[in-house]
Design a protein around this motif. Structure first.
Motif, PDB file in Angstrom:
ATOM      1  N   ARG A 191    -126.087 -49.608 -16.821  1.00 50.18           N
ATOM      2  CA  ARG A 191    -126.563 -50.854 -16.233  1.00 50.18           C
ATOM      3  C   ARG A 191    -126.913 -51.888 -17.301  1.00 50.18           C
ATOM      4  O   ARG A 191    -127.393 -51.555 -18.388  1.00 50.18           O
ATOM      5  N   ILE A 192    -126.683 -53.155 -16.984  1.00 41.73           N
ATOM      6  CA  ILE A 192    -127.039 -54.261 -17.863  1.00 41.73           C
ATOM      7  C   ILE A 192    -128.293 -54.911 -17.295  1.00 41.73           C
ATOM      8  O   ILE A 192    -128.330 -55.307 -16.128  1.00 41.73           O
ATOM      9  N   ALA A 193    -129.330 -55.022 -18.109  1.00 42.53           N
ATOM     10  CA  ALA A 193    -130.601 -55.590 -17.658  1.00 42.53           C
ATOM     11  C   ALA A 193    -130.432 -57.038 -17.211  1.00 42.53           C
ATOM     12  O   ALA A 193    -129.539 -57.756 -17.681  1.00 42.53           O
ATOM     13  N   ASP A 194    -131.327 -57.464 -16.311  1.00 41.73           N
ATOM     14  CA  ASP A 194    -131.219 -58.802 -15.727  1.00 41.73           C
ATOM     15  C   ASP A 194    -131.533 -59.936 -16.698  1.00 41.73           C
ATOM     16  O   ASP A 194    -131.345 -61.106 -16.353  1.00 41.73           O
ATOM     17  N   ASP A 195    -132.029 -59.595 -17.891  1.00 40.08           N
ATOM     18  CA  ASP A 195    -132.282 -60.640 -18.886  1.00 40.08           C
ATOM     19  C   ASP A 195    -131.454 -60.431 -20.147  1.00 40.08           C
ATOM     20  O   ASP A 195    -131.678 -61.067 -21.172  1.00 40.08           O
ATOM     21  N   ALA A 196    -130.455 -59.528 -20.064  1.00 37.23           N
ATOM     22  CA  ALA A 196    -129.684 -59.158 -21.259  1.00 37.23           C
ATOM     23  C   ALA A 196    -128.469 -60.061 -21.472  1.00 37.23           C
ATOM     24  O   ALA A 196    -127.879 -60.578 -20.527  1.00 37.23           O
ATOM     25  N   THR A 197    -128.123 -60.224 -22.730  1.00 39.01           N
ATOM     26  CA  THR A 197    -126.890 -60.889 -23.131  1.00 39.01           C
ATOM     27  C   THR A 197    -126.027 -59.858 -23.851  1.00 39.01           C
ATOM     28  O   THR A 197    -126.522 -59.069 -24.651  1.00 39.01           O
ATOM     29  N   THR A 198    -124.727 -59.857 -23.542  1.00 38.81           N
ATOM     30  CA  THR A 198    -123.795 -58.927 -24.167  1.00 38.81           C
ATOM     31  C   THR A 198    -122.618 -59.721 -24.725  1.00 38.81           C
ATOM     32  O   THR A 198    -122.596 -60.958 -24.658  1.00 38.81           O
ATOM     33  N   ALA A 199    -121.620 -59.027 -25.249  1.00 40.27           N
ATOM     34  CA  ALA A 199    -120.423 -59.717 -25.733  1.00 40.27           C
ATOM     35  C   ALA A 199    -119.779 -60.532 -24.620  1.00 40.27           C
ATOM     36  O   ALA A 199    -119.286 -61.645 -24.856  1.00 40.27           O
ATOM     37  N   TRP A 200    -119.784 -59.997 -23.404  1.00 38.76           N
ATOM     38  CA  TRP A 200    -119.131 -60.646 -22.272  1.00 38.76           C
ATOM     39  C   TRP A 200    -120.054 -61.551 -21.479  1.00 38.76           C
ATOM     40  O   TRP A 200    -119.605 -62.543 -20.894  1.00 38.76           O
ATOM     41  N   ILE A 201    -121.309 -61.206 -21.413  1.00 40.24           N
ATOM     42  CA  ILE A 201    -122.259 -61.864 -20.511  1.00 40.24           C
ATOM     43  C   ILE A 201    -123.276 -62.661 -21.320  1.00 40.24           C
ATOM     44  O   ILE A 201    -124.002 -62.110 -22.155  1.00 40.24           O
ATOM     45  N   ARG A 202    -123.338 -63.979 -21.081  1.00 41.07           N
ATOM     46  CA  ARG A 202    -124.264 -64.855 -21.790  1.00 41.07           C
ATOM     47  C   ARG A 202    -125.274 -65.428 -20.794  1.00 41.07           C
ATOM     48  O   ARG A 202    -124.903 -65.952 -19.744  1.00 41.07           O
ATOM     49  N   ARG A 203    -126.520 -65.306 -21.159  1.00 42.28           N
ATOM     50  CA  ARG A 203    -127.602 -65.901 -20.367  1.00 42.28           C
ATOM     51  C   ARG A 203    -128.354 -66.854 -21.293  1.00 42.28           C
ATOM     52  O   ARG A 203    -129.092 -66.422 -22.174  1.00 42.28           O
ATOM     53  N   TYR A 204    -128.164 -68.142 -21.099  1.00 46.79           N
ATOM     54  CA  TYR A 204    -128.809 -69.129 -21.956  1.00 46.79           C
ATOM     55  C   TYR A 204    -130.259 -69.365 -21.557  1.00 46.79           C
ATOM     56  O   TYR A 204    -131.066 -69.782 -22.391  1.00 46.79           O
ATOM     57  N   HIS A 205    -130.586 -69.108 -20.302  1.00 45.06           N
ATOM     58  CA  HIS A 205    -131.953 -69.262 -19.799  1.00 45.06           C
ATOM     59  C   HIS A 205    -132.252 -68.076 -18.881  1.00 45.06           C
ATOM     60  O   HIS A 205    -132.184 -68.210 -17.648  1.00 45.06           O
ATOM     61  N   PRO A 206    -132.529 -66.909 -19.437  1.00 48.38           N
ATOM     62  CA  PRO A 206    -132.712 -65.704 -18.617  1.00 48.38           C
ATOM     63  C   PRO A 206    -133.751 -65.909 -17.519  1.00 48.38           C
ATOM     64  O   PRO A 206    -134.800 -66.516 -17.746  1.00 48.38           O
ATOM     65  N   SER A 207    -133.410 -65.420 -16.351  1.00 49.76           N
ATOM     66  CA  SER A 207    -134.279 -65.561 -15.176  1.00 49.76           C
ATOM     67  C   SER A 207    -134.205 -64.265 -14.381  1.00 49.76           C
ATOM     68  O   SER A 207    -133.635 -64.205 -13.292  1.00 49.76           O
ATOM     69  N   ALA A 208    -134.780 -63.219 -14.949  1.00 48.18           N
ATOM     70  CA  ALA A 208    -134.637 -61.875 -14.396  1.00 48.18           C
ATOM     71  C   ALA A 208    -135.193 -61.736 -12.990  1.00 48.18           C
ATOM     72  O   ALA A 208    -134.716 -60.909 -12.206  1.00 48.18           O
ATOM     73  N   ASP A 209    -136.199 -62.530 -12.650  1.00 45.03           N
ATOM     74  CA  ASP A 209    -136.842 -62.392 -11.344  1.00 45.03           C
ATOM     75  C   ASP A 209    -136.157 -63.196 -10.238  1.00 45.03           C
ATOM     76  O   ASP A 209    -136.599 -63.160  -9.085  1.00 45.03           O
TER      77      ASP A 209
END
Length: 257
Positions: free
Chosen positions: A3-21
């Motif tokens: 699983r990829i955490a809701d605030d995580a950034t990976t090679a494929w997935i970019r979150r510029y403003h993480p909003s896990a909730d």
């Protein structure tokens, strides 16, 4: 795949403003030659209300040393694996140009899996998957590829004047064009989720009829919004495009019990 955490950034997935909730998620698929950072303004706009995920394909920016994936099906397979590792939230896919086709193909794969599929697709700046044109930009020399970029008017003018930047960008651009120009889709291939189409009324690569043909690729609701402008109309109409995205996110949020 873990699983990829809701605030995580990976090679494929970019979150510029993480909003896990956040209760809903917006996944953004870039155009040919494009990168995740193209959607940074979208992330700014929806950071307070959605988990905004911008996808980064291999072969560009910090992934420029990786081989570009030159097949839409292979890339959609890989994207479905990555997105399938995210937590289960009502999700909207937003893709521009080649990204619209990738959003469609990725949604098909996730629907087949029975998990992680979007509630809606917003397809921008692209004719319906079954509307094929015999385009061969990927076979042109460098000047031919650059001429296409100038025609579509979506590349920062400063890039054209910087030989080093252009040399760095051309392999990914050419590879993406090879992927989308060799892609085919049968007319009856449909997703279950709804599709909203956004298109420019002067797009040299998509007529209004070709945009409307997306209706044949969904079993769900369909609507289309036409904007003044060409292939990159969304740059000049960011506020109105965001309003359309907001409608889809509100509808997805309404499904949360």
């Amino acid at each position: 795949m873990s699983r990829i955490a809701d605030d995580a950034t990976t090679a494929w997935i970019r979150r510029y403003h993480p909003s896990a909730d956040s209760a809903v998620r917006l996944v953004c698929f870039p155009h040919a030659g494009g990168s995740a950072s193209f959607f940074r303004p979208v992330s700014v706009r929806f950071a307070a209300e959605a988990d905004v995920v911008a996808l980064q394909y291999p072969g560009r920016q910090d992934r420029r040393h990786e081989l570009c994936v030159e097949d839409i099906g292979v890339l959609a397979d890989r994207l479905s694996e990555e997105l399938g590792a995210l937590s289960d939230k009502p999700t909207v896919f937003f893709g521009h140009s080649m990204g619209a086709v990738l959003a469609f193909e990725t949604a098909l794969r996730l629907e087949e899996r029975g998990a992680g599929a979007p509630r809606a697709i917003v397809a921008s700046g692209r004719r319906a998957p079954s509307c094929h044109r015999a385009e061969r930009v990927h076979q042109e020399d460098d000047e031919g590829v650059i001429a296409e970029l100038r025609l579509l008017n979506g590349t920062d003018a400063a890039v054209f004047g910087d030989d080093e930047l252009m040399r760095m960008a051309l392999p990914a651009i050419r590879g993406d064009y090879r992927a989308i120009e060799t892609y085919t889709c049968p007319p009856g291939r449909r997703v279950r989720c709804g599709i909203t189409v956004l298109t420019g009324d002067a797009d040299p690569r998509t007529t209004l009829e070709e945009a409307a043909a997306w209706k044949e690729h969904t079993e769900g609701a369909f609507r289309m919004q036409v904007f003044p402008g060409g292939h990159f109309f969304l740059i000049d109409h960011q506020g109105a495009v965001n309003a359309e995205l907001g409608k889809e996110l509100d509808a997805a949020r309404a499904t949360v019990s």
